[in-house]
Design a protein around this motif. Structure first.
Motif, PDB file in Angstrom:
ATOM      1  N   VAL A 173      -0.010 -32.948  -5.964  1.00 34.63           N
ATOM      2  CA  VAL A 173      -0.477 -32.431  -7.246  1.00 34.63           C
ATOM      3  C   VAL A 173      -0.104 -30.957  -7.424  1.00 34.63           C
ATOM      4  CG1 VAL A 173      -2.482 -32.045  -8.727  1.00 34.63           C
ATOM      5  CG2 VAL A 173      -2.384 -34.086  -7.259  1.00 34.63           C
ATOM      6  N   SER A 174      -0.393 -30.141  -6.418  1.00 40.37           N
ATOM      7  CA  SER A 174      -0.173 -28.703  -6.546  1.00 40.37           C
ATOM      8  C   SER A 174       1.239 -28.269  -6.183  1.00 40.37           C
ATOM      9  CB  SER A 174      -1.177 -27.945  -5.665  1.00 40.37           C
ATOM     10  OG  SER A 174      -2.503 -28.215  -6.087  1.00 40.37           O
ATOM     11  N   GLY A 175       1.981 -29.123  -5.481  1.00 37.07           N
ATOM     12  CA  GLY A 175       3.362 -28.790  -5.157  1.00 37.07           C
ATOM     13  C   GLY A 175       3.540 -27.913  -3.942  1.00 37.07           C
ATOM     14  N   GLY A 176       2.483 -27.753  -3.136  1.00 30.39           N
ATOM     15  CA  GLY A 176       2.582 -26.948  -1.929  1.00 30.39           C
ATOM     16  C   GLY A 176       2.870 -27.806  -0.713  1.00 30.39           C
ATOM     17  N   SER A 177       2.512 -27.280   0.468  1.00 29.46           N
ATOM     18  CA  SER A 177       2.746 -27.995   1.712  1.00 29.46           C
ATOM     19  C   SER A 177       1.496 -27.963   2.572  1.00 29.46           C
ATOM     20  CB  SER A 177       3.907 -27.376   2.490  1.00 29.46           C
ATOM     21  OG  SER A 177       4.036 -27.984   3.762  1.00 29.46           O
ATOM     22  N   ALA A 178       0.977 -29.140   2.906  1.00 26.51           N
ATOM     23  CA  ALA A 178      -0.184 -29.222   3.789  1.00 26.51           C
ATOM     24  C   ALA A 178       0.186 -28.950   5.238  1.00 26.51           C
ATOM     25  CB  ALA A 178      -0.843 -30.595   3.668  1.00 26.51           C
ATOM     26  N   LYS A 179       1.498 -28.828   5.526  1.00 30.09           N
ATOM     27  CA  LYS A 179       1.977 -28.568   6.880  1.00 30.09           C
ATOM     28  C   LYS A 179       2.654 -27.193   6.970  1.00 30.09           C
ATOM     29  CE  LYS A 179       2.924 -33.510   7.610  1.00 30.09           C
ATOM     30  NZ  LYS A 179       3.974 -34.502   7.929  1.00 30.09           N
ATOM     31  N   GLY A 180       2.259 -26.275   6.101  1.00 31.71           N
ATOM     32  CA  GLY A 180       2.922 -24.982   6.020  1.00 31.71           C
ATOM     33  C   GLY A 180       2.957 -24.217   7.321  1.00 31.71           C
ATOM     34  N   GLY A 181       1.869 -24.267   8.083  1.00 28.92           N
ATOM     35  CA  GLY A 181       1.799 -23.489   9.310  1.00 28.92           C
ATOM     36  C   GLY A 181       2.915 -23.787  10.292  1.00 28.92           C
ATOM     37  N   ARG A 182       3.329 -25.045  10.377  1.00 31.22           N
ATOM     38  CA  ARG A 182       4.380 -25.426  11.337  1.00 31.22           C
ATOM     39  C   ARG A 182       5.785 -25.223  10.781  1.00 31.22           C
ATOM     40  NH1 ARG A 182       3.056 -31.826  11.414  1.00 31.22           N
ATOM     41  NH2 ARG A 182       0.974 -30.983  11.004  1.00 31.22           N
ATOM     42  N   LYS A 183       5.889 -24.905   9.480  1.00 34.96           N
ATOM     43  CA  LYS A 183       7.197 -24.772   8.843  1.00 34.96           C
ATOM     44  C   LYS A 183       7.656 -23.327   8.682  1.00 34.96           C
ATOM     45  CE  LYS A 183       6.721 -28.999   6.054  1.00 34.96           C
ATOM     46  NZ  LYS A 183       6.699 -29.522   4.661  1.00 34.96           N
ATOM     47  N   LEU A 184       6.859 -22.366   9.111  1.00 37.27           N
ATOM     48  CA  LEU A 184       7.170 -20.962   8.825  1.00 37.27           C
ATOM     49  C   LEU A 184       8.496 -20.511   9.427  1.00 37.27           C
ATOM     50  CD1 LEU A 184       3.644 -19.319   9.185  1.00 37.27           C
ATOM     51  CD2 LEU A 184       4.882 -19.845   7.073  1.00 37.27           C
ATOM     52  N   VAL A 185       8.785 -20.946  10.660  1.00 37.84           N
ATOM     53  CA  VAL A 185      10.071 -20.582  11.266  1.00 37.84           C
ATOM     54  C   VAL A 185      11.220 -21.144  10.438  1.00 37.84           C
ATOM     55  CG1 VAL A 185      11.565 -20.872  13.277  1.00 37.84           C
ATOM     56  CG2 VAL A 185       9.127 -20.369  13.593  1.00 37.84           C
ATOM     57  N   SER A 186      11.098 -22.388  10.034  1.00 32.33           N
ATOM     58  CA  SER A 186      12.136 -23.027   9.224  1.00 32.33           C
ATOM     59  C   SER A 186      12.309 -22.305   7.899  1.00 32.33           C
ATOM     60  CB  SER A 186      11.776 -24.498   8.990  1.00 32.33           C
ATOM     61  OG  SER A 186      12.710 -25.118   8.126  1.00 32.33           O
ATOM     62  N   TRP A 187      11.200 -21.959   7.248  1.00 33.98           N
ATOM     63  CA  TRP A 187      11.276 -21.248   5.972  1.00 33.98           C
ATOM     64  C   TRP A 187      11.937 -19.886   6.140  1.00 33.98           C
ATOM     65  CZ3 TRP A 187       5.552 -22.322   4.141  1.00 33.98           C
ATOM     66  CH2 TRP A 187       5.447 -23.669   3.750  1.00 33.98           C
ATOM     67  N   ALA A 188      11.608 -19.181   7.228  1.00 41.46           N
ATOM     68  CA  ALA A 188      12.203 -17.867   7.467  1.00 41.46           C
ATOM     69  C   ALA A 188      13.715 -17.995   7.660  1.00 41.46           C
ATOM     70  CB  ALA A 188      11.556 -17.211   8.678  1.00 41.46           C
TER      71      ALA A 188
END
Length: 289
Positions: A185-200
């Protein structure tokens, strides 16, 4: 042109963000504190940008570790910025010797920060990237305004890595639906904490510039249990989360009531525990970042 912003499903009313106002540098930015202390020793006039400051409680408590420095705190929502200014003023009145008088608040878009390249020594963001559909673009913008040799520190919860005791069915259903609202619904990520390296790395950062850690939040004292359970009960009963669940057909009124009753039953149990994992990355910016 600014990107379309994701809807923050919880809303910004005071009783909906009770949990946000519980957050401080000490419980929500532990990885950055020693870095600030060290940098402030060699550069007392340190400059820091906090992106997605929300109600500002993390920002103002971080500012205490760089008392001669200057902190700029930005958020997209003028409503929550008003709350941040009010809380900062209340904190200053209550404890003038320890108040963060070096913090200024202003409205800004994380995708288009209104600052020149290489403006800040430190750029920080807590629990914002996970709400964006293109968090790497916001992170790239944060890197742009960081000085070469400076530091970017970001932190986000991993909502999928949440544990409860006792594991009441209503709590487990609540957890499932909160993650679904976050992603579908909101378009975010419920798994954001584990994706930070990938996002960086997607933002252009080399892997050897990144230090990744994981900490967490825990709620077990009577005060902590009351704070977190009352926050989510309000979001379900009088807030936009419950309204969203009903409008999207994700839950019935009876199921929402069951989740509320489970939250209250959990809160009342003396040996209850609630834990959530939180990912953290610290990026050392170089000329090529």
């Amino acid at each position: 042109m600014s990107k379309d912003q994701n809807n923050y499903s919880s809303g910004y009313k005071a009783h909906h963000i009770r949990h946000h106002e519980w957050r401080t540098a000490e419980n929500s930015a532990q990885n950055l504190i020693p870095i600030l202390i060290s940098l402030a020793k060699t550069n007392p006039n340190l400059t820091m940008l906090d992106v997605g400051t929300g109600c500002g409680t993390i920002t103002t408590s971080l500012a205490k570790y760089m008392p001669q420095g200057r902190v700029t705190a930005v958020d997209l929502s003028p409503h929550v910025l008003s709350r941040a200014r009010s809380l900062a003023a209340d904190n200053a009145a209550a404890s003038p010797a320890h108040s963060a008088v070096n913090v200024t608040f202003q409205q800004a878009d994380a995708y288009e920060l209104p600052f020149a390249d290489s403006t800040f020594d430190v750029v920080h963001s807590a629990h914002m990237l996970t709400h964006l559909d293109e968090p790497w673009d916001a992170l790239r913008e944060m890197l742009r305004v960081t000085k070469p040799g400076g530091v970017v520190s970001v932190r986000d919860a991993d909502m999928q890595l949440t544990s409860y005791y006792p594991e009441l069915p209503g709590l487990l259903h609540f957890q499932e639906l909160i993650c679904k609202v976050m992603e579908e619904v909101s378009g975010g990520s419920a798994k954001g904490g584990r994706k930070l390296v990938s996002w960086a790395m997607r933002a252009g950062v080399r892997r050897d510039q990144i230090v990744a850690t994981m900490s967490g939040w825990a709620y077990s004292t009577p005060e902590e249990r009351a704070m977190i359970s009352e926050t989510f009960c309000d979001r379900l009963t009088i807030g936009s989360v419950g309204k969203t669940l009903l409008e999207k057909g994700l839950a019935t009124p009876e199921q929402i009531n069951e989740m509320v009753q489970a939250l209250r039953a959990w809160c009342a149990q003396e040996d209850a525990f609630w834990g959530m994992a939180v990912g953290e990355v610290t990026i050392s910016k170089t000329v090529t970042a």
